[in-house]
Design an enzyme around this catalytic site. Structure first.
Site, short mmCIF file in Angstrom:
data_model
loop_
_atom_site.label_atom_id
_atom_site.label_comp_id
_atom_site.label_asym_id
_atom_site.label_seq_id
_atom_site.Cartn_x
_atom_site.Cartn_y
_atom_site.Cartn_z
N TYR A 1 8.31 -3.09 3.70
CA TYR A 1 7.45 -3.17 2.34
C TYR A 1 7.77 -4.35 1.94
O TYR A 1 8.23 -4.60 0.89
CB TYR A 1 7.97 -2.09 1.79
CG TYR A 1 7.30 -1.58 0.33
CD1 TYR A 1 5.89 -1.20 0.29
CD2 TYR A 1 8.19 -1.52 -0.90
CE1 TYR A 1 5.39 -1.04 -0.81
CE2 TYR A 1 7.47 -1.20 -1.93
CZ TYR A 1 6.27 -0.91 -2.06
OH TYR A 1 5.42 -0.53 -3.03
N HIS B 1 2.51 -7.27 -2.99
CA HIS B 1 2.34 -5.76 -2.93
C HIS B 1 3.23 -4.98 -3.54
O HIS B 1 2.69 -4.08 -4.23
CB HIS B 1 2.11 -5.60 -1.45
CG HIS B 1 1.86 -4.04 -1.18
ND1 HIS B 1 0.58 -3.79 -1.38
CD2 HIS B 1 2.58 -3.15 -0.72
CE1 HIS B 1 0.70 -2.15 -0.91
NE2 HIS B 1 1.68 -1.91 -0.53
N ARG C 1 3.97 2.62 -11.81
CA ARG C 1 5.38 2.81 -12.57
C ARG C 1 5.42 2.09 -13.76
O ARG C 1 4.75 2.57 -14.66
CB ARG C 1 6.74 2.18 -11.55
CG ARG C 1 7.05 3.33 -10.49
CD ARG C 1 8.13 2.81 -9.48
NE ARG C 1 8.62 1.54 -9.91
CZ ARG C 1 9.82 1.51 -10.37
NH1 ARG C 1 10.81 2.50 -10.55
NH2 ARG C 1 10.38 0.26 -10.53
N GLU D 1 -4.43 -1.09 5.08
CA GLU D 1 -3.28 -1.77 4.93
C GLU D 1 -2.98 -2.96 5.75
O GLU D 1 -3.12 -2.78 6.95
CB GLU D 1 -1.96 -1.12 4.81
CG GLU D 1 -1.82 -0.10 3.37
CD GLU D 1 -0.43 0.50 3.22
OE1 GLU D 1 0.00 0.49 2.26
OE2 GLU D 1 0.37 0.72 4.31
N LYS E 1 0.06 8.87 6.08
CA LYS E 1 0.31 7.51 6.81
C LYS E 1 0.45 7.77 8.52
O LYS E 1 0.12 6.70 9.20
CB LYS E 1 1.77 6.85 6.77
CG LYS E 1 2.11 6.68 5.31
CD LYS E 1 1.57 5.12 5.01
CE LYS E 1 1.62 4.52 3.59
NZ LYS E 1 1.03 3.17 3.70
MN MN Z 1 2.25 0.24 5.53
#
Ligand code: MN
Length: 423
Positions: A136, A141, A150, A207, A261
């Site tokens: 990540y 992103h 958030r 993604e 995912k």
């Molecule tokens: Mn991903």
């Protein structure tokens, strides 16, 4: 860098201008014809059957290689050879296919056995993927997602700049470009509903990611020090981490991504080596605050690789959704691998590590529909007039990537998938 990175050399195999696969690339993949699957490389629109190359004696100068590393439906045994060996093979192929070399060029019988046009082969999943990690690592992103879900003032979690956040994904559903994926079904909880419902995902997303592959393992309990990590990283592919945002949103607390995912991730078929990408090294973003010593990397550890995503509605021309660059990654691959193993976790040959969505600083560089449509608050209008906030049924998503500098272009080809209606 060496001769194989020098843009002034050309091949006697025709390579159209601006092509992804000049002689300086020499990626590795698995081709299949009626005969069987085997290890191959590529120049222009011809694949190079490396099993035939070996059998006909063109790799006989290289010590320590055997037929079986090429006679395989996966690259694992080939890439597990020491880097000196795979480098020597790369050098040897470069010399053989370089314009001034007549040895194979003037042997039509061998040429016909070794060179197979790309449209005559099926490309298979290049690696038998053991474990798969999704990081990540794009600050843009992570910041965008944090702002949406958030708090815009504290978009990044407190840990984000101290370690490359990641999770262990599922390798069984990673497929090669050209594999179509059905829209997944699962539990979702619409905002206005009191209870969850079972439904086809309504918020299907792509993604934009890249992934690296390890060609060497470490024993359990022995971390890979950051300065050694490059010995373990063989090459890279394009990676589309398809994501069902509504399934993800309902399921992910507290353990993270799961069924939202793992219904399909799509990779490009050619593994581009770090040797081919050597000229495109660049510095990453400045890391502030300073990272812990085990994550400190010196020198240019990022890569300047242009990335693009196109959407092709059914029976229409593709149009560009966004363009980004791998160099925006806050955490580099060396840091990711050092972190992955710092607790003693062992990695293996053929493991895959995806970058996480690679967004850039501007709205046209966002690497997901979630960000492009800003959580569905903006509409993307296709050239045919139809509207998108997320991916529609029968849309094809195409990821492309290439590095380009001083007349040298090293491309990745494409990672293509069509989204079929839910079963
Ligand atoms: Mn991903």
């Amino acid at each position: 860098m060496n001769k194989t990175n020098n843009a002034s050399y050309t091949s006697w195999i025709t390579v159209p201008a601006g092509h992804d696969f000049p002689i300086q690339n020499l990626p590795y993949g698995i081709i299949k014809t009626a005969a069987k699957a085997r290890v191959a490389s590529r120049i222009g629109d011809n694949t190079i059957d490396m099993l035939a190359l070996f059998e006909l004696g063109y790799l006989s100068d290289i010590k320590g290689i055997t037929r079986d590393i090429f006679d395989s439906p996966y690259l694992n045994d080939f890439i597990a050879s020491e880097k000196e060996i795979t480098r020597a093979i790369r050098q040897s192929m470069f010399d053989l296919f370089e314009s001034s070399n007549s040895r194979l060029r003037e042997n039509p019988i061998h040429r016909d056995k070794i060179l197979i046009p790309i449209d005559k082969v099926e490309m298979l999943l290049p690696v038998k993927i053991g474990d798969y990690t999704d990081f990540y690592s794009s600050i843009e992103h992570a910041t965008n997602v944090g702002m949406m879900f958030r708090d815009p003032e504290n978009a990044l979690f407190p840990n984000w700049k101290h370690l490359p956040v990641g999770y262990h994904g599922r390798s069984s559903s990673i497929v090669v470009s050209g594999t179509n994926i059905h829209r997944p079904k699962g539990q979702i909880k619409p905002n206005d509903a009191e209870k969850p419902v079972f439904s086809a995902s309504r918020l299907l997303d792509f993604e934009l990611e890249m992934a690296f592959i390890t060609s060497k393992g470490n024993p359990l309990g022995e971390p890979i020090p950051i300065e050694k990590t490059e010995d373990y990283i063989f090459g890279m592919v394009l990676f589309n981490d398809l994501s069902a945002r509504d399934i993800q949103k309902w399921e992910y607390v507290p353990l993270g991504p799961f069924l939202g995912k793992n219904f399909g991730s799509v990779i490009s078929p050619w593994v581009v080596t770090m040797d081919a990408l050597e000229p495109f090294r660049t510095n990453g973003p400045k890391q502030e605050p300073e990272v812990l010593p085990y994550l400190k990397s010196e020198g240019a550890r990022n890569y300047d690789i242009n990335l693009e995503v196109f959407l092709q509605p059914e029976s229409k021309e593709p149009f560009k959704l966004c363009h980004s660059n791998f160099k925006y990654m806050y955490w580099n691959m060396n840091q990711q691998l050092a972190h992955q193993t710092v607790n003693g976790c062992n990695v293996n040959v053929g493991d895959m590590y995806a970058s996480g969505t690679i967004s850039g600083p501007t709205p046209d560089s966002y690497g997901s529909m979630l960000e492009l449509s800003w959580q569905g608050t903006k509409t993307i209008i296709a050239p045919d007039g139809t509207e998108r906030k997320f991916i529609a049924d029968n849309d094809t998503v195409i990821i492309k990537g290439y590095a380009e500098k001083n007349d040298l272009r090293i491309g990745f080809g494409e990672a293509v998938t069509k989204i079929l209606p839910a079963k």
